[in-house]
Design a protein around this motif. Sequence first.
Motif, short mmCIF file in Angstrom:
data_model
loop_
_atom_site.label_atom_id
_atom_site.label_comp_id
_atom_site.label_asym_id
_atom_site.label_seq_id
_atom_site.Cartn_x
_atom_site.Cartn_y
_atom_site.Cartn_z
N GLY A 118 29.51 -29.94 23.10
CA GLY A 118 28.70 -29.28 22.09
C GLY A 118 27.26 -29.10 22.54
O GLY A 118 26.91 -29.36 23.70
N GLY B 70 30.61 -33.77 20.85
CA GLY B 70 31.58 -32.76 20.46
C GLY B 70 30.93 -31.52 19.87
O GLY B 70 29.72 -31.47 19.68
N HIS B 71 31.77 -30.52 19.57
CA HIS B 71 31.30 -29.31 18.89
C HIS B 71 31.22 -29.58 17.38
O HIS B 71 31.66 -30.62 16.89
CB HIS B 71 32.24 -28.14 19.17
CG HIS B 71 32.08 -27.59 20.54
ND1 HIS B 71 32.98 -27.87 21.55
CD2 HIS B 71 31.13 -26.82 21.10
CE1 HIS B 71 32.58 -27.28 22.66
NE2 HIS B 71 31.46 -26.63 22.42
N ALA C 294 32.98 -32.78 15.03
CA ALA C 294 31.96 -33.78 14.71
C ALA C 294 31.82 -33.92 13.19
O ALA C 294 31.71 -35.02 12.66
CB ALA C 294 30.62 -33.41 15.35
N LEU C 295 31.85 -32.78 12.49
CA LEU C 295 31.69 -32.84 11.03
C LEU C 295 32.92 -33.41 10.36
O LEU C 295 32.81 -34.17 9.38
CB LEU C 295 31.35 -31.46 10.46
CG LEU C 295 29.95 -30.94 10.81
CD1 LEU C 295 29.67 -29.63 10.09
CD2 LEU C 295 28.86 -31.97 10.46
N ARG D 87 32.44 -37.04 10.73
CA ARG D 87 31.32 -37.58 9.95
C ARG D 87 31.64 -37.60 8.46
O ARG D 87 31.37 -38.58 7.77
CB ARG D 87 30.06 -36.77 10.24
CG ARG D 87 28.82 -37.63 10.07
CD ARG D 87 27.55 -36.98 10.55
NE ARG D 87 27.52 -36.79 11.98
CZ ARG D 87 27.11 -35.68 12.58
NH1 ARG D 87 26.71 -34.64 11.87
NH2 ARG D 87 27.09 -35.60 13.88
N VAL E 141 23.93 -33.01 8.59
CA VAL E 141 24.38 -31.91 9.44
C VAL E 141 23.19 -31.49 10.30
O VAL E 141 22.07 -31.41 9.79
CB VAL E 141 24.88 -30.73 8.56
CG1 VAL E 141 25.20 -29.51 9.39
CG2 VAL E 141 26.10 -31.17 7.75
N TRP E 142 23.42 -31.25 11.59
CA TRP E 142 22.30 -30.91 12.48
C TRP E 142 21.77 -29.51 12.20
O TRP E 142 22.52 -28.59 11.88
CB TRP E 142 22.75 -30.93 13.94
CG TRP E 142 23.20 -32.26 14.43
CD1 TRP E 142 23.13 -33.46 13.77
CD2 TRP E 142 23.81 -32.52 15.70
NE1 TRP E 142 23.65 -34.45 14.55
CE2 TRP E 142 24.07 -33.91 15.75
CE3 TRP E 142 24.14 -31.74 16.80
CZ2 TRP E 142 24.66 -34.52 16.86
CZ3 TRP E 142 24.74 -32.33 17.90
CH2 TRP E 142 24.98 -33.71 17.93
N ARG F 29 28.37 -18.96 13.03
CA ARG F 29 29.35 -19.13 14.10
C ARG F 29 30.70 -18.58 13.66
O ARG F 29 31.06 -18.65 12.49
CB ARG F 29 29.54 -20.61 14.46
CG ARG F 29 28.33 -21.27 15.13
CD ARG F 29 28.09 -20.78 16.54
NE ARG F 29 26.98 -21.48 17.17
CZ ARG F 29 25.69 -21.19 17.01
NH1 ARG F 29 25.32 -20.18 16.24
NH2 ARG F 29 24.76 -21.90 17.63
N ILE G 51 26.58 -22.32 9.30
CA ILE G 51 26.91 -23.73 9.51
C ILE G 51 26.96 -24.44 8.15
O ILE G 51 27.80 -25.31 7.93
CB ILE G 51 25.88 -24.39 10.46
CG1 ILE G 51 26.00 -23.79 11.88
CG2 ILE G 51 26.05 -25.91 10.52
CD1 ILE G 51 27.38 -23.92 12.52
P1 GDP Z 1 27.10 -24.00 19.99
O1 GDP Z 1 27.89 -22.94 19.31
O2 GDP Z 1 27.09 -23.87 21.47
O3 GDP Z 1 25.70 -24.08 19.42
O4 GDP Z 1 27.87 -25.36 19.75
P2 GDP Z 1 28.00 -26.50 18.64
O5 GDP Z 1 29.38 -26.42 18.09
O6 GDP Z 1 27.62 -27.79 19.28
O7 GDP Z 1 26.93 -26.20 17.49
C1 GDP Z 1 27.04 -25.16 16.58
C2 GDP Z 1 25.99 -25.25 15.50
O8 GDP Z 1 26.34 -26.33 14.63
C3 GDP Z 1 24.57 -25.53 15.97
O9 GDP Z 1 23.69 -24.76 15.16
C4 GDP Z 1 24.38 -27.01 15.64
O10 GDP Z 1 23.04 -27.38 15.41
C5 GDP Z 1 25.19 -27.13 14.35
N1 GDP Z 1 25.64 -28.49 14.02
C6 GDP Z 1 25.50 -29.09 12.81
N2 GDP Z 1 25.97 -30.33 12.83
C7 GDP Z 1 26.46 -30.54 14.06
C8 GDP Z 1 27.09 -31.68 14.70
O11 GDP Z 1 27.31 -32.72 14.12
N3 GDP Z 1 27.48 -31.51 16.00
C9 GDP Z 1 27.27 -30.35 16.67
N4 GDP Z 1 27.69 -30.25 17.94
N5 GDP Z 1 26.66 -29.28 16.12
C10 GDP Z 1 26.25 -29.38 14.84
#
Ligand code: GDP
Length: 313
Positions: free
Chosen positions: A69, A179-180, A184-185, A188, A202-203, A210, A245
């Motif tokens: 991720g 993780g992605h 991850a959610l 959590r 949530v980040w 997405r 998200i």
């Molecule tokens: P990305 O598509 O390459 O950015 O991959 P991710 O799946 O890691 O993240 C997608 C989006 O989800 C980003 O905007 C992250 O900030 C958001 N996000 C929210 N909560 C989480 C979390 O717990 N883990 C990850 N990996 N991303 C999170």
Amino acid sequence: MERDARIYVAGHRGLVGAAIRRRLEAAGFRNLLLRTHAELDLTDQAAVRAFFDRERPRYVFLAAARVGGIHANDTYPADFIRDNLLIEVNVIDAAWRAGVEKLLFLGSSCIYPRLAPQPMREDCLLAGPLEPTNQWYAVAKIAGIKMCQAYRRQYGFRAISLMPTNLYGPGDNFSLEDGHVLPALIRRFHEAKEAGAPSVTVWGSGTPRREFLHVDDLADAALFLMERYDGEEIVNVGVGSDVTIREAAELVRKVVGYPGRIEFDTSRPDGTPRKLLDVSRLGALGWSARIPLEEGLRDTYRWFLEHLAEIRR
Ligand code: GDP
């Protein structure tokens, strides 16, 4: 592909490789060649060449990669660029040398420019700067695409490249940090439900958008394209629609059955604002995704619950 053809699935224990293996077995392919990471290190060129010389597969699905991720990409840039470049160079070159008939390479939607027009068409590749958080992975994947195109042009090697959108599903990496977002959610929200916690963090801002594709849909598209497509052009694989998200988090909360609040941690990166794939090329070839996000999340949560012991280890 003949049902008894020797088919090598590189990365068969990963999210994508495992789904491709399931799909091939369901379609009656009975001569799959599989090697774990411990049995064959794909970053070792001599080992990869020896493997291809000995085993002589007819078809190759190249689903092996170092993935992660937004946080993992940002934290281990050297590992992401090195391992992915080595895997691509070693496998594509050895496959061609050993006379493989056709190879399918898997890229990623992060190869496209950060601010590409949405939905992103295949021809926007290299039309602008990349998203910085995953540029290392993206550059390696772009090199893989170019290798496939170069080997096709110079040697007539039938290598095709698919660009999947963000994937999720059974067998995903449920690590909280690496993780992605969806796995991850899921974890959590599940742990917050168990602990009776009042909120889940949530980040980021919750506003990035997405597109999420169930890995079984991707595996179906991979088999479809391996049998019916043979061109230099890359092909996007997605569902054609995206969610924020925040919406994704609400959906995970519903599927997990968590009653508490959602909070956003804006000290964490958002990454690219949007990356929705234009799937008209794939649609014109006759394929579209079938698994709706909520149904796919329910399936993934079921898998998570069945594998809790190993996930927590
Ligand atoms: P990305 O598509 O390459 O950015 O991959 P991710 O799946 O890691 O993240 C997608 C989006 O989800 C980003 O905007 C992250 O900030 C958001 N996000 C929210 N909560 C989480 C979390 O717990 N883990 C990850 N990996 N991303 C999170």
